[in-house]
Design a protein around this motif. Structure first.
Motif, PDB file in Angstrom:
ATOM      1  N   LYS A 117       0.837  -1.204   0.000  1.00  0.00           N
ATOM      2  CA  LYS A 117       0.000   0.000   0.000  1.00  0.00           C
ATOM      3  C   LYS A 117       0.867   1.247   0.000  1.00  0.00           C
ATOM      4  O   LYS A 117       0.634   2.189  -0.765  1.00  0.00           O
ATOM      5  N   ASP A 118       1.882   1.247   0.852  1.00  0.00           N
ATOM      6  CA  ASP A 118       2.783   2.402   0.926  1.00  0.00           C
ATOM      7  C   ASP A 118       3.525   2.612  -0.396  1.00  0.00           C
ATOM      8  O   ASP A 118       3.888   3.745  -0.737  1.00  0.00           O
ATOM      9  N   ALA A 119       3.735   1.508  -1.145  1.00  0.00           N
ATOM     10  CA  ALA A 119       4.456   1.600  -2.420  1.00  0.00           C
ATOM     11  C   ALA A 119       3.533   1.942  -3.586  1.00  0.00           C
ATOM     12  O   ALA A 119       3.994   2.062  -4.724  1.00  0.00           O
ATOM     13  N   GLY A 120       2.246   2.128  -3.329  1.00  0.00           N
ATOM     14  CA  GLY A 120       1.298   2.450  -4.396  1.00  0.00           C
ATOM     15  C   GLY A 120       1.044   1.309  -5.347  1.00  0.00           C
ATOM     16  O   GLY A 120       0.739   1.522  -6.526  1.00  0.00           O
ATOM     17  N   ARG A 121       1.131   0.068  -4.816  1.00  0.00           N
ATOM     18  CA  ARG A 121       0.989  -1.114  -5.678  1.00  0.00           C
ATOM     19  C   ARG A 121      -0.193  -1.984  -5.248  1.00  0.00           C
ATOM     20  O   ARG A 121      -0.181  -3.188  -5.444  1.00  0.00           O
ATOM     21  N   PHE A 122      -1.220  -1.361  -4.700  1.00  0.00           N
ATOM     22  CA  PHE A 122      -2.355  -2.091  -4.124  1.00  0.00           C
ATOM     23  C   PHE A 122      -3.643  -1.655  -4.812  1.00  0.00           C
ATOM     24  O   PHE A 122      -3.926  -0.455  -4.932  1.00  0.00           O
ATOM     25  N   LEU A 123      -4.434  -2.627  -5.282  1.00  0.00           N
ATOM     26  CA  LEU A 123      -5.730  -2.363  -5.886  1.00  0.00           C
ATOM     27  C   LEU A 123      -6.822  -3.088  -5.099  1.00  0.00           C
ATOM     28  O   LEU A 123      -6.622  -4.219  -4.655  1.00  0.00           O
ATOM     29  N   VAL A 124      -7.955  -2.428  -4.960  1.00  0.00           N
ATOM     30  CA  VAL A 124      -9.053  -2.968  -4.151  1.00  0.00           C
ATOM     31  C   VAL A 124     -10.182  -3.463  -5.051  1.00  0.00           C
ATOM     32  O   VAL A 124     -10.567  -2.793  -6.011  1.00  0.00           O
ATOM     33  N   VAL A 125     -10.725  -4.651  -4.726  1.00  0.00           N
ATOM     34  CA  VAL A 125     -11.929  -5.165  -5.376  1.00  0.00           C
ATOM     35  C   VAL A 125     -12.953  -5.467  -4.297  1.00  0.00           C
ATOM     36  O   VAL A 125     -12.645  -5.461  -3.097  1.00  0.00           O
ATOM     37  N   LYS A 126     -14.156  -5.750  -4.706  1.00  0.00           N
ATOM     38  CA  LYS A 126     -15.231  -6.003  -3.745  1.00  0.00           C
ATOM     39  C   LYS A 126     -15.133  -7.412  -3.186  1.00  0.00           C
ATOM     40  O   LYS A 126     -15.032  -8.379  -3.939  1.00  0.00           O
ATOM     41  N   ARG A 127     -15.176  -7.533  -1.868  1.00  0.00           N
ATOM     42  CA  ARG A 127     -15.158  -8.846  -1.228  1.00  0.00           C
ATOM     43  C   ARG A 127     -16.517  -9.514  -1.403  1.00  0.00           C
ATOM     44  O   ARG A 127     -17.562  -8.875  -1.309  1.00  0.00           O
ATOM     45  N   THR A 128     -16.508 -10.825  -1.680  1.00  0.00           N
ATOM     46  CA  THR A 128     -17.761 -11.578  -1.820  1.00  0.00           C
ATOM     47  C   THR A 128     -18.388 -11.766  -0.441  1.00  0.00           C
ATOM     48  O   THR A 128     -17.779 -12.361   0.441  1.00  0.00           O
ATOM     49  N   PRO A 129     -19.602 -11.277  -0.213  1.00  0.00           N
ATOM     50  CA  PRO A 129     -20.226 -11.391   1.112  1.00  0.00           C
ATOM     51  C   PRO A 129     -20.804 -12.782   1.367  1.00  0.00           C
ATOM     52  O   PRO A 129     -21.058 -13.552   0.440  1.00  0.00           O
ATOM     53  N   ASN A 130     -21.004 -13.081   2.631  1.00  0.00           N
ATOM     54  CA  ASN A 130     -21.749 -14.270   3.085  1.00  0.00           C
ATOM     55  C   ASN A 130     -21.091 -15.596   2.760  1.00  0.00           C
ATOM     56  O   ASN A 130     -21.766 -16.635   2.760  1.00  0.00           O
ATOM     57  N   ILE A 131     -19.794 -15.595   2.470  1.00  0.00           N
ATOM     58  CA  ILE A 131     -19.098 -16.868   2.288  1.00  0.00           C
ATOM     59  C   ILE A 131     -17.634 -16.683   2.672  1.00  0.00           C
ATOM     60  O   ILE A 131     -17.007 -15.712   2.276  1.00  0.00           O
ATOM     61  N   SER A 132     -17.137 -17.604   3.473  1.00  0.00           N
ATOM     62  CA  SER A 132     -15.725 -17.610   3.845  1.00  0.00           C
ATOM     63  C   SER A 132     -15.420 -18.983   4.420  1.00  0.00           C
ATOM     64  O   SER A 132     -16.324 -19.759   4.747  1.00  0.00           O
ATOM     65  N   THR A 133     -14.130 -19.271   4.558  1.00  0.00           N
ATOM     66  CA  THR A 133     -13.740 -20.523   5.209  1.00  0.00           C
ATOM     67  C   THR A 133     -14.291 -20.566   6.620  1.00  0.00           C
ATOM     68  O   THR A 133     -14.747 -21.609   7.098  1.00  0.00           O
ATOM     69  N   THR A 134     -14.262 -19.419   7.308  1.00  0.00           N
ATOM     70  CA  THR A 134     -14.792 -19.340   8.678  1.00  0.00           C
ATOM     71  C   THR A 134     -16.268 -19.706   8.707  1.00  0.00           C
ATOM     72  O   THR A 134     -16.729 -20.434   9.599  1.00  0.00           O
ATOM     73  N   ASP A 135     -17.048 -19.207   7.722  1.00  0.00           N
ATOM     74  CA  ASP A 135     -18.477 -19.543   7.648  1.00  0.00           C
ATOM     75  C   ASP A 135     -18.681 -21.051   7.501  1.00  0.00           C
ATOM     76  O   ASP A 135     -19.530 -21.654   8.171  1.00  0.00           O
ATOM     77  N   LEU A 136     -17.890 -21.663   6.606  1.00  0.00           N
ATOM     78  CA  LEU A 136     -18.052 -23.092   6.334  1.00  0.00           C
ATOM     79  C   LEU A 136     -17.665 -23.931   7.540  1.00  0.00           C
ATOM     80  O   LEU A 136     -18.351 -24.912   7.870  1.00  0.00           O
ATOM     81  N   VAL A 137     -16.576 -23.566   8.204  1.00  0.00           N
ATOM     82  CA  VAL A 137     -16.189 -24.279   9.427  1.00  0.00           C
ATOM     83  C   VAL A 137     -17.282 -24.136  10.479  1.00  0.00           C
ATOM     84  O   VAL A 137     -17.628 -25.091  11.184  1.00  0.00           O
TER      85      VAL A 137
END
Length: 398
Positions: A117-137
């Motif tokens: 981020k500090d190097a200006g090499r970071f791009l953001v996309v939308k996180r997919t809601p309502n699903i994650s490894t934590t949810d499945l566990v």
């Protein structure tokens, strides 16, 4: 793995644990791929994940296999550092790293992407809601079933599709959001162009309806197909290796036929899976399982609510000439009649032989979690603590 020192802003980097091949991970890779011409996917080691997050469910080799099978991933990079390192990105010629619109922290509570981020090499996309490894566990530990989706009947399918397209449907298999997801995940390897076809089978009236039309090029390439079906719950290494081997068979059949042959995958409804598996299976609902199959590079078309028994009459309703029905080396549930008896008698059946992941099943993966319940409950608690810290970091930098 061949690396390069030539930095290219169209060569994108994304990294993560990728524990479970769920559609949230695929969605991150899809959005990252849409930002460039190729996608390099860094996969953290089991050891680094244990230190920073908790125990993995899927081992590194299984996670690498899953990433390799995603049609939007160009190159998997195993053992990528947990804290994203520009030096490693440079080795693979990637200028930008892509991540969801949340903050991921390491074991010390610091942002894993602070350096890039500090190097200006970071791009953001939308996180997919309502699903994650934590949810499945969590579904495994709590044995919940409220994520299951009702089977759609033939008499209501047209209204269900119309309501979904108009935005009236708020839940179930077909909503505006789910149709948009199906269309997006049906894109080709560039993540932009339409490619795969998605269909819904309604067993009561024995009818197949398209909800995502395949590209005209794919239609030409899939006049002949092979068919496979299953629950594909948790979409693990056994499923992926099976589809990879069927894909190899498809290539051979294409050479023999002198024309392309496609791979059609039928995905059973939640009710069908639960009827034969019981308990709270499937852990992933039909929408989630279908997206997992759809993101796989070996697949041409996906049939939702596919019948448990692929009869010759069912195959005749498909808009392709089915030359073979494949099944893996796994056995059927005790006391259940062979669903492939009809296609076997017609000489249309073929079986994929033994492979290194054949002994893995949805049940064995759930057993990995439940047999180490204490470790995974601690992981869930740590995730809750980290989520609060990550939210606070996000608020500070928003």
């Amino acid at each position: 793995m061949v690396s390069t020192n030539k930095i290219d802003k169209k060569r994108i980097w994304v990294d993560g644990c990728f524990d479970f091949a769920h559609h949230g991970h695929a969605g991150a890779m899809l959005q990252a791929r849409q930002l460039g011409d190729s996608l390099y996917v860094g996969i953290h080691s089991d050891e680094e994940i244990l230190v920073n997050k908790g125990p993995v469910v899927m081992k590194l080799a299984e996670r690498v296999l899953a990433v390799s099978a995603c049609k939007w991933a160009s190159v998997p990079v195993p053992d990528a550092p947990y804290v994203t390192d520009p030096v490693v990105m440079d080795e693979y010629g990637c200028f930008y790293v892509v991540h969801g619109d949340d903050i991921t922290t390491d074991a010390n509570g610091e942002d894993c992407y602070r350096v890039v981020k500090d190097a200006g090499r970071f791009l953001v996309v939308k996180r997919t809601p309502n699903i994650s490894t934590t949810d499945l566990v969590g579904r495994m530990l709590l044995c919940t079933k409220n994520h299951h989706l009702r089977t759609i009947q033939g008499r209501e399918i047209d209204d269900a599709v119309a309501n979904a397209r108009s935005g009236k449907a708020k839940d179930g298999l077909l909503t505006r959001e789910s149709l948009e997801k199906f269309e997006t995940y049906a894109t080709g390897e560039d993540g932009r162009s339409a490619w795969d076809g998605v269909y819904v089978w309604t067993d009561d009236d024995r009818h197949l309806r398209p909800i995502v039309q395949p590209s005209s090029e794919l239609v030409k390439k899939t006049r002949k197909v092979v068919y496979v079906d299953g629950g594909f719950d948790l979409f693990f290494a056994g499923h992926i290796e099976f589809l990879r081997q069927v894909s190899a068979e498809v290539e051979q059949l294409s050479r023999q036929a002198g024309e392309p042959v496609g791979l059609v995958v039928g995905v059973h409804s939640d009710a069908t899976v639960n009827e034969f598996k019981g308990l709270n299976y499937p852990i992933m609902n039909l929408f989630e399982r279908a997206l997992c199959v759809l993101q796989c590079r070996y697949v041409s078309h996906v049939v939702l609510q596919a019948p448990y028994v692929p009869t010759l009459a069912f195959l005749d309703t498909l808009p392709w000439h089915t030359i073979k029905v494949y099944h893996g080396p796994t056995s059927f549930s005790h006391g259940v009649a062979d669903p492939y008896a009809g296609v076997k008698a017609a000489g249309k059946y073929a079986e994929i032989g033994p492979h290194q992941y054949q002994d893995i099943s949805t049940e064995t993966i759930v057993e990995r979690v439940t047999s180490n319940r204490g470790l995974y409950e601690e992981r869930q608690r740590r995730k809750g603590w980290k989520a609060a810290a990550e939210d606070e970091l996000w608020r500070r930098h928003a």
